[in-house]
Write a protein that holds these residues in place. Structure first.
Motif, PDB file in Angstrom:
ATOM      1  N   GLY A   1      38.051  32.992 -28.238  1.00 26.40           N
ATOM      2  CA  GLY A   1      37.724  31.797 -28.996  1.00 26.40           C
ATOM      3  C   GLY A   1      36.583  32.007 -29.967  1.00 26.40           C
ATOM      4  O   GLY A   1      36.125  33.126 -30.214  1.00 26.40           O
ATOM      5  N   GLU A   2      36.142  30.882 -30.547  1.00 23.80           N
ATOM      6  CA  GLU A   2      35.045  30.922 -31.493  1.00 23.80           C
ATOM      7  C   GLU A   2      33.738  31.323 -30.811  1.00 23.80           C
ATOM      8  O   GLU A   2      33.569  31.161 -29.600  1.00 23.80           O
ATOM      9  N   GLN A   3      32.815  31.813 -31.616  1.00 21.38           N
ATOM     10  CA  GLN A   3      31.480  32.102 -31.116  1.00 21.38           C
ATOM     11  C   GLN A   3      30.819  30.813 -30.649  1.00 21.38           C
ATOM     12  O   GLN A   3      31.048  29.738 -31.191  1.00 21.38           O
ATOM     13  N   THR A   4      30.015  30.903 -29.605  1.00 20.16           N
ATOM     14  CA  THR A   4      29.218  29.780 -29.124  1.00 20.16           C
ATOM     15  C   THR A   4      27.793  29.927 -29.633  1.00 20.16           C
ATOM     16  O   THR A   4      27.176  30.977 -29.466  1.00 20.16           O
ATOM     17  N   CYS A   5      27.285  28.883 -30.286  1.00 19.94           N
ATOM     18  CA  CYS A   5      25.920  28.905 -30.797  1.00 19.94           C
ATOM     19  C   CYS A   5      25.061  27.918 -30.018  1.00 19.94           C
ATOM     20  O   CYS A   5      25.548  26.890 -29.553  1.00 19.94           O
ATOM     21  N   PHE A   6      23.774  28.205 -29.919  1.00 21.55           N
ATOM     22  CA  PHE A   6      22.879  27.400 -29.097  1.00 21.55           C
ATOM     23  C   PHE A   6      21.820  26.659 -29.903  1.00 21.55           C
ATOM     24  O   PHE A   6      21.197  25.727 -29.400  1.00 21.55           O
ATOM     25  N   GLY A   7      21.569  27.080 -31.116  1.00 20.10           N
ATOM     26  CA  GLY A   7      20.544  26.418 -31.916  1.00 20.10           C
ATOM     27  C   GLY A   7      21.154  25.561 -32.987  1.00 20.10           C
ATOM     28  O   GLY A   7      22.356  25.589 -33.241  1.00 20.10           O
ATOM     29  N   ASN A   8      20.313  24.768 -33.635  1.00 17.03           N
ATOM     30  CA  ASN A   8      20.748  23.967 -34.771  1.00 17.03           C
ATOM     31  C   ASN A   8      19.542  23.647 -35.622  1.00 17.03           C
ATOM     32  O   ASN A   8      18.394  23.782 -35.201  1.00 17.03           O
ATOM     33  N   GLY A   9      19.812  23.195 -36.839  1.00 16.55           N
ATOM     34  CA  GLY A   9      18.734  22.949 -37.787  1.00 16.55           C
ATOM     35  C   GLY A   9      17.840  21.795 -37.431  1.00 16.55           C
ATOM     36  O   GLY A   9      16.754  21.657 -37.983  1.00 16.55           O
ATOM     37  N   ALA A  10      18.272  20.916 -36.509  1.00 15.45           N
ATOM     38  CA  ALA A  10      17.440  19.773 -36.147  1.00 15.45           C
ATOM     39  C   ALA A  10      16.359  20.159 -35.156  1.00 15.45           C
ATOM     40  O   ALA A  10      15.211  19.743 -35.275  1.00 15.45           O
ATOM     41  N   SER A  11      16.727  20.947 -34.143  1.00 13.51           N
ATOM     42  CA  SER A  11      15.740  21.254 -33.106  1.00 13.51           C
ATOM     43  C   SER A  11      15.359  22.723 -33.052  1.00 13.51           C
ATOM     44  O   SER A  11      14.562  23.127 -32.218  1.00 13.51           O
ATOM     45  N   GLY A  12      15.915  23.546 -33.939  1.00  6.60           N
ATOM     46  CA  GLY A  12      15.493  24.933 -34.005  1.00  6.60           C
ATOM     47  C   GLY A  12      16.331  25.866 -33.142  1.00  6.60           C
ATOM     48  O   GLY A  12      17.047  25.452 -32.234  1.00  6.60           O
ATOM     49  N   HIS A  13      16.237  27.154 -33.453  1.00  6.55           N
ATOM     50  CA  HIS A  13      16.890  28.203 -32.677  1.00  6.55           C
ATOM     51  C   HIS A  13      15.800  28.862 -31.833  1.00  6.55           C
ATOM     52  O   HIS A  13      15.091  29.748 -32.319  1.00  6.55           O
ATOM     53  N   TYR A  14      15.691  28.473 -30.588  1.00  3.18           N
ATOM     54  CA  TYR A  14      14.564  28.924 -29.772  1.00  3.18           C
ATOM     55  C   TYR A  14      14.737  30.328 -29.222  1.00  3.18           C
ATOM     56  O   TYR A  14      13.827  30.846 -28.577  1.00  3.18           O
ATOM     57  N   VAL A  15      15.885  30.967 -29.457  1.00  2.00           N
ATOM     58  CA  VAL A  15      16.017  32.403 -29.181  1.00  2.00           C
ATOM     59  C   VAL A  15      16.274  33.158 -30.482  1.00  2.00           C
ATOM     60  O   VAL A  15      16.696  34.316 -30.471  1.00  2.00           O
ATOM     61  N   GLY A  16      16.009  32.514 -31.613  1.00  2.00           N
ATOM     62  CA  GLY A  16      16.191  33.149 -32.908  1.00  2.00           C
ATOM     63  C   GLY A  16      17.518  32.774 -33.537  1.00  2.00           C
ATOM     64  O   GLY A  16      18.519  32.566 -32.857  1.00  2.00           O
ATOM     65  N   ARG A  17      17.538  32.709 -34.869  1.00  2.00           N
ATOM     66  CA  ARG A  17      18.736  32.258 -35.582  1.00  2.00           C
ATOM     67  C   ARG A  17      19.719  33.369 -35.907  1.00  2.00           C
ATOM     68  O   ARG A  17      20.872  33.102 -36.223  1.00  2.00           O
ATOM     69  N   LEU A  18      19.279  34.639 -35.844  1.00  2.00           N
ATOM     70  CA  LEU A  18      20.182  35.742 -36.162  1.00  2.00           C
ATOM     71  C   LEU A  18      21.339  35.750 -35.172  1.00  2.00           C
ATOM     72  O   LEU A  18      21.132  35.736 -33.958  1.00  2.00           O
ATOM     73  N   ALA A  19      22.579  35.748 -35.671  1.00  2.00           N
ATOM     74  CA  ALA A  19      23.787  35.739 -34.853  1.00  2.00           C
ATOM     75  C   ALA A  19      23.916  34.464 -34.024  1.00  2.00           C
ATOM     76  O   ALA A  19      24.614  34.446 -33.008  1.00  2.00           O
ATOM     77  N   ASP A  20      23.266  33.388 -34.449  1.00  2.00           N
ATOM     78  CA  ASP A  20      23.344  32.119 -33.715  1.00  2.00           C
ATOM     79  C   ASP A  20      23.537  30.949 -34.681  1.00  2.00           C
ATOM     80  O   ASP A  20      23.051  29.853 -34.443  1.00  2.00           O
ATOM     81  N   GLU A  21      24.248  31.191 -35.782  1.00  2.00           N
ATOM     82  CA  GLU A  21      24.517  30.127 -36.742  1.00  2.00           C
ATOM     83  C   GLU A  21      26.026  30.002 -36.932  1.00  2.00           C
ATOM     84  O   GLU A  21      26.667  30.924 -37.434  1.00  2.00           O
ATOM     85  N   CYS A  22      26.558  28.868 -36.525  1.00  2.00           N
ATOM     86  CA  CYS A  22      28.008  28.650 -36.558  1.00  2.00           C
ATOM     87  C   CYS A  22      28.411  27.668 -37.649  1.00  2.00           C
ATOM     88  O   CYS A  22      29.477  27.062 -37.571  1.00  2.00           O
ATOM     89  N   ASP A  23      27.580  27.487 -38.643  1.00  2.00           N
ATOM     90  CA  ASP A  23      27.862  26.485 -39.659  1.00  2.00           C
ATOM     91  C   ASP A  23      27.869  27.103 -41.055  1.00  2.00           C
ATOM     92  O   ASP A  23      27.419  28.230 -41.267  1.00  2.00           O
TER      93      ASP A  23
END
Length: 441
Positions: free
Chosen positions: A48-70
Motif C-alpha cells: 500500500g501507500e506510504q504511512t506518514c506521521f507528521g503534518n504541517g500543522a503540528s510538525g514532523h517530530y521525527v523529521g520531515r525527510l521521507a515523511d511527507e505524503c502530500d
C-alpha cells in the motif's frame, strides 16, 4: 459538431498573446517566488501507500525527510509599485495548493477536501474523502501592502496592512513553526529603538462556534537587539483577547484572555547558525503546541484552551562539518498543564539529526535520524516513534539549503506509533521507499 481544428492553428492564441504582451513590456517586473514539494512512495513491507506521521500543522517530530505524503505549493507574486525619495510601496500576494494523497494524475485545484482537518485530541489527520481521485484545496495565504519610510518620525520603519505570514520562525527539518502569528492584521516593523529594533502589530484570528464566529484580537510586540559575543536576542510577547458579540455572551460562551511569550537567542556558529528559544503560553494561549496563532477564547472542547499553561524549550540549527559535510539538528522539549487539576501533565521530546555529505556540486546523500516520545493526559501511556531515513539527492548546488532537489529515499519507522499505525496493523520495521522533489525560488 466537434471542432477538429488544431489547438495552435489560431494565429495568436490567448496564452501566446498574454506572453507576448508581458515580454514586450519592460515596465512589468513582478517578483515571482514560491515553494513546492511532491512525490511518489510505497510501502514494500505490508504494501500500500506510504504511512506518514507528521503534518504541517503540528510538525514532523521525527523529521520531515521521507515523511511527507502530500503535494503542496506556494506561488507568490509581488511588485514595488512606488519609489520616490527613499519612500517605497509594494504589494505581495500568495496562493497555496494542498492535496493528499498523491495517488492520481488529476487533482482539481478545488475539487474536494482530502484533508478535513486535524483532530488535535487524537493527533491524527482525518480524511473526509476516500476517493483517491478527489482534488485538493487552493487557499489565499498572503495579500498585503507594505510601505517603507512613510512615517517621517520613524526612518527605516515599514508600515503594513493586509494578510501575511508575519515574521514566522520555524525549524525547517521539522516543518514546525514555533512562532506563527500570521493572518489578517496591520502593524509597523523595524522601528529603531535603542540598540535594537521594535515591531508592533495587531492581528486577529476567528474561531468557529455554534453561535457563529468568535473574533480573537491579538497584540504582537517584538524587540530584537545585539548582545555580547555577536549574538542577537529577540523578545516576543503576544496578548490575545476574545471579542464576543452580545448574542455570544447571552449564549454563555466563555472567553478568556491569554498570552504567549518567546525569547530567542540567535548565533552564527561553524559556518552556519544556531537558535535557542524558550516559550511560555498561558490561559487561552496555553495549548502545548502554541505558536502564537491561538485565539483569546476558551470553551468546552476548544483545543486552544485545553491546557492552562505550557512551556517549550528548543535548540536548532545548521552547521558545516568539514568541507563536504553539513548537519541540521534540533531538540524540542515541551510540557503542558491541563485545566483539569486531576489530569497529568502532557509532555513531548523530539531529537533529530540530518547529516548531509556532498559528493559534488549537484549530488549528495542525506541521512535523517529522529526520535520522539509523546505523552498526553488522554493517553494511557506515552507513545514513542523512531525513524531512520536515507536519501540520494541531486540538487542545484552544494550545501544543506540547495534547491531544487530530486530525492530517492528509503525509510523505516519503529516504536509505539509505528506499531499502532494503519488501525493497529502497524508498519513497525517496514521499509518505505519513494521519490520527492522540493523547491523554493
Amino acid at each position: 459538431m466537434h471542432n477538429k481544428k488544431p489547438l495552435f492553428a489560431s494565429k495568436l492564441p490567448l496564452a501566446a498573446a498574454i506572453t507576448a504582451a508581458v515580454m514586450a513590456t519592460p515596465a512589468i517586473a513582478v517578483d515571482f517566488h514560491g515553494y513546492a514539494r511532491a512525490g511518489a512512495s510505497t510501502n514494500i513491507g505490508s504494501g500500500g501507500e506510504q504511512t506518514c506521521f507528521g503534518n504541517g500543522a503540528s510538525g514532523h517530530y521525527v523529521g520531515r525527510l521521507a515523511d511527507e505524503c502530500d503535494t503542496y505549493a506556494e506561488l507568490s507574486l509581488g511588485d514595488e509599485l512606488f519609489s520616490q525619495d527613499g519612500k517605497t510601496f509594494r504589494i505581495d500576494s500568495m496562493l497555496a495548493y494542498s492535496a493528499e494523497p498523491q495517488g492520481n494524475d488529476y487533482q482539481a485545484l478545488n475539487g474536494g477536501n482530502n484533508i478535513s482537518g486535524i483532530d488535535f485530541a487524537n493527533e491524527e489527520v482525518t480524511r473526509n474523502n476516500a476517493d483517491p481521485f478527489g482534488g485538493g484545496e487552493i487557499a489565499l495565504r498572503q495579500l498585503y501592502v507594505s510601505a517603507k519610510n512613510v512615517v517621517e518620525s520613524l526612518p527605516g520603519a515599514t508600515l503594513w496592512a493586509g494578510k501575511r505570514f508575519y515574521q514566522r520562525k520555524d525549524i525547517h527539518q521539522m516543518d514546525l513553526f514555533y512562532v506563527n502569528n500570521s493572518g489578517y492584521g496591520a502593524g509597523i516593523e523595524n522601528i529603531k529603538a535603542g540598540a535594537g529594533h521594535l515591531s508592533v502589530a495587531y492581528t486577529n484570528a476567528d474561531t468557529s462556534d455554534g453561535e457563529g464566529l468568535v473574533q480573537n484580537n491579538k497584540v504582537d510586540v517584538r524587540y530584537a537587539f545585539p548582545v555580547a559575543g555577536g549574538h542577537t536576542l529577540e523578545l516576543i510577547g503576544i496578548y490575545a483577547m476574545a471579542d464576543l458579540t452580545d448574542q455570544q455572551k447571552d449564549a454563555g460562551i466563555e472567553d478568556e484572555n491569554g498570552y504567549f511569550l518567546t525569547a530567542e537567542l540567535s548565533s552564527g556558529v561553524m559556518g552556519g547558525f544556531n537558535k535557542f528559544a524558550v516559550q511560555y503560553g498561558a490561559d487561552s494561549m496555553g495549548f502545548a503546541n502554541a505558536e502564537g496563532s491561538s485565539g483569546g477564547r476558551v470553551d468546552n472542547g476548544n483545543v486552544a484552551g485545553y491546557f492552562e499553561s505550557s512551556w517549550r524549550v528548543l535548540n536548532h540549527g545548521v552547521i558545516k562539518l568539514g568541507n563536504n559535510w553539513d548537519l541540521g539538528h534540533s531538540v524540542v522539549y515541551e510540557k503542558a498543564k491541563p485545566h483539569d487539576a486531576g489530569a497529568r501533565d502532557g509532555e513531548r521530546l523530539s531529537i533529530i539529526a540530518r547529516p548531509i555529505y556532498n559528493w559534488s556540486t549537484v549530488m549528495s546523500t542525506a541521512i535523517e535520524i529522529g526520535y520522539s516520545d509523546t505523552d498526553r493526559p488522554w493517553f494511557t501511556e506515552s507513545q514513542d516513534l523512531g525513524k531512520v531515513a536515507i536519501a540520494q539527492q541531486w540538487q542545484a548546488g552544494p550545501g544543506y539549503w540547495a534547491r531544487p532537489v530530486i530525492r530517492a529515499y528509503a525509510a523505516t519507522f519503529f516504536g509505539d506509533e509505528a506499531e499502532a499505525a494503519r488501525g493497529g496493523e502497524g508498519i513497525d520495521g517496514d521499509i518505505q521507499i519513494g521519490a520527492q522533489i522540493e523547491a523554493w525560488w
